[in-house]
Scaffold this motif. Structure first.
Motif, mmCIF file in Angstrom:
data_model
loop_
_atom_site.group_PDB
_atom_site.id
_atom_site.type_symbol
_atom_site.label_atom_id
_atom_site.label_comp_id
_atom_site.label_asym_id
_atom_site.label_seq_id
_atom_site.Cartn_x
_atom_site.Cartn_y
_atom_site.Cartn_z
ATOM 1 N N PRO A 49 0.796 -1.241 0.000
ATOM 2 C CA PRO A 49 0.000 0.000 0.000
ATOM 3 C C PRO A 49 0.830 1.293 0.000
ATOM 4 N N PHE A 50 1.739 1.382 -0.924
ATOM 5 C CA PHE A 50 2.578 2.573 -1.052
ATOM 6 C C PHE A 50 2.716 2.918 -2.535
ATOM 7 N N LEU A 51 2.840 4.215 -2.827
ATOM 8 C CA LEU A 51 3.015 4.629 -4.219
ATOM 9 C C LEU A 51 3.765 5.954 -4.274
ATOM 10 N N SER A 52 4.359 6.204 -5.422
ATOM 11 C CA SER A 52 4.899 7.545 -5.671
ATOM 12 C C SER A 52 4.042 8.197 -6.739
ATOM 13 N N ALA A 53 4.001 9.537 -6.717
ATOM 14 C CA ALA A 53 3.238 10.300 -7.716
ATOM 15 C C ALA A 53 4.123 11.466 -8.133
ATOM 16 N N ALA A 54 4.425 11.537 -9.436
ATOM 17 C CA ALA A 54 5.383 12.545 -9.902
ATOM 18 C C ALA A 54 4.746 13.475 -10.925
ATOM 19 N N ALA A 55 5.226 14.727 -10.934
ATOM 20 C CA ALA A 55 4.855 15.690 -11.973
ATOM 21 C C ALA A 55 5.927 15.585 -13.065
ATOM 22 N N PRO A 56 5.598 14.970 -14.204
ATOM 23 C CA PRO A 56 6.639 14.702 -15.205
ATOM 24 C C PRO A 56 7.173 15.975 -15.856
ATOM 25 N N ALA A 57 8.499 16.057 -16.007
ATOM 26 C CA ALA A 57 9.093 17.205 -16.679
ATOM 27 C C ALA A 57 9.003 17.046 -18.194
ATOM 28 N N ASP A 58 8.885 15.813 -18.658
ATOM 29 C CA ASP A 58 8.811 15.534 -20.094
ATOM 30 C C ASP A 58 7.424 14.926 -20.372
ATOM 31 N N ILE A 59 6.626 15.621 -21.165
ATOM 32 C CA ILE A 59 5.244 15.193 -21.407
ATOM 33 C C ILE A 59 5.190 13.859 -22.160
ATOM 34 N N ARG A 60 6.333 13.480 -22.778
ATOM 35 C CA ARG A 60 6.355 12.186 -23.476
ATOM 36 C C ARG A 60 6.115 11.026 -22.518
ATOM 37 N N VAL A 61 6.417 11.234 -21.213
ATOM 38 C CA VAL A 61 6.181 10.148 -20.250
ATOM 39 C C VAL A 61 4.683 9.839 -20.165
ATOM 40 N N LEU A 62 3.861 10.889 -20.078
ATOM 41 C CA LEU A 62 2.403 10.674 -19.998
ATOM 42 C C LEU A 62 1.899 10.004 -21.274
ATOM 43 N N ALA A 63 2.327 10.537 -22.411
ATOM 44 C CA ALA A 63 1.873 9.969 -23.687
ATOM 45 C C ALA A 63 2.441 8.560 -23.863
ATOM 46 N N GLY A 64 3.690 8.370 -23.447
ATOM 47 C CA GLY A 64 4.338 7.068 -23.605
ATOM 48 C C GLY A 64 3.641 5.986 -22.786
ATOM 49 N N CYS A 65 3.296 6.320 -21.543
ATOM 50 C CA CYS A 65 2.682 5.310 -20.667
ATOM 51 C C CYS A 65 1.367 4.775 -21.219
ATOM 52 N N VAL A 66 0.651 5.594 -21.991
ATOM 53 C CA VAL A 66 -0.633 5.112 -22.532
ATOM 54 C C VAL A 66 -0.515 4.646 -23.988
ATOM 55 N N THR A 67 0.735 4.591 -24.498
ATOM 56 C CA THR A 67 0.927 4.083 -25.868
ATOM 57 C C THR A 67 1.996 2.984 -25.895
ATOM 58 N N GLY A 68 2.092 2.257 -24.778
ATOM 59 C CA GLY A 68 2.992 1.095 -24.755
ATOM 60 C C GLY A 68 4.459 1.420 -24.531
#
Ligand SMILES: Cc1cc2nc3c(=O)[nH]c(=O)nc-3n(C[C@H](O)[C@H](O)[C@H](O)COP(=O)(O)O)c2cc1C
Length: 187
Positions: A49-68
């Motif tokens: 029951p632990f997690l990290s939550a980050a504000a990405p500096a590179d928007i490709r991380v957000l797009a990358g995570c949902v495109t494989g």
């Protein structure tokens, strides 16, 4: 409406670390993580029951995570047994303090145990916001009619054409490719 912070969340899987974008719903001092079932993140949080939550500096991380493309560099957390996105403006380390179970969307109430800043935030960018919106859209294709998806992408493309740098262009191309093939696929 509650305030929701779009973050890159890392949970501990049985065989490693699981990185996905989630909207963290602010509730006073706590944050609610609410993944739709089925979701590996739900199993991970129930086991560990632990997690990290980050504000990405590179928007490709957000797009990358949902495109494989989920293989983004991570660093160990400081106060929890966890990992966090390395290329982040800041990150928080959280502990799950309660779970409201639900057949569709359980809600994990999380409390911050540590926060850290990593680099200066220099300003907003319309193209980043457009990539974020398109990334979310790309995870809801099964819920929306093609006309609405096309209309939203057309509108978001204006911000891309006016303000995108190379990183935003690349992130946008990943999402366009995902949405393009989903809309072309026979139903
Ligand atoms: C910015 C952003 C925020 C998101 N927020 C949520 C959320 O709060 N809950 C959810 O179920 N999916 C959300 N999604 C979609 C998930 O990231 C995506 O479905 C992911 O594959 C789910 O992770 P899982 O592997 O744990 O199932 C979001 C996507 C983006 C791009």
């Amino acid at each position: 409406m509650p305030r929701i912070l779009e973050s890159v969340v890392v949970t501990k899987a049985e065989d490693g670390w699981h990185m996905v974008p989630f909207g963290l719903i602010q509730e006073n001092v706590d944050f609610i993580v609410a993944p739709f079932r089925p979701s590996p993140s739900i199993d991970n949080l129930q086991r560990h029951p632990f997690l990290s939550a980050a504000a990405p500096a590179d928007i490709r991380v957000l797009a990358g995570c949902v495109t494989g493309r989920r293989d983004w560099p991570m660093l160990p957390c400081e106060r929890i047994d966890g990992m966090r996105l390395a290329d982040a403006y800041s990150h928080a380390e959280l502990e799950v303090v309660a779970l409201v179970d639900d057949p569709m969307r359980p809600r994990f109430r999380c409390r911050i145990v540590h926060t850290a800043m990593h680099r200066p935030f220099l300003g907003y960018n319309r193209a980043q916001a457009a990539v974020l919106e398109a990334a979310i859209l790309s995870t809801r294709l099964h819920l929306l009619p093609a006309e609405k998806i096309n209309a939203e992408m057309e509108y978001l493309r204006i911000a891309i054409s006016k303000t995108a740098g190379p990183a935003e262009e690349e992130a946008w191309s990943w999402i366009e490719e995902k949405i393009g093939s989903a809309l072309k696929a026979p139903t």
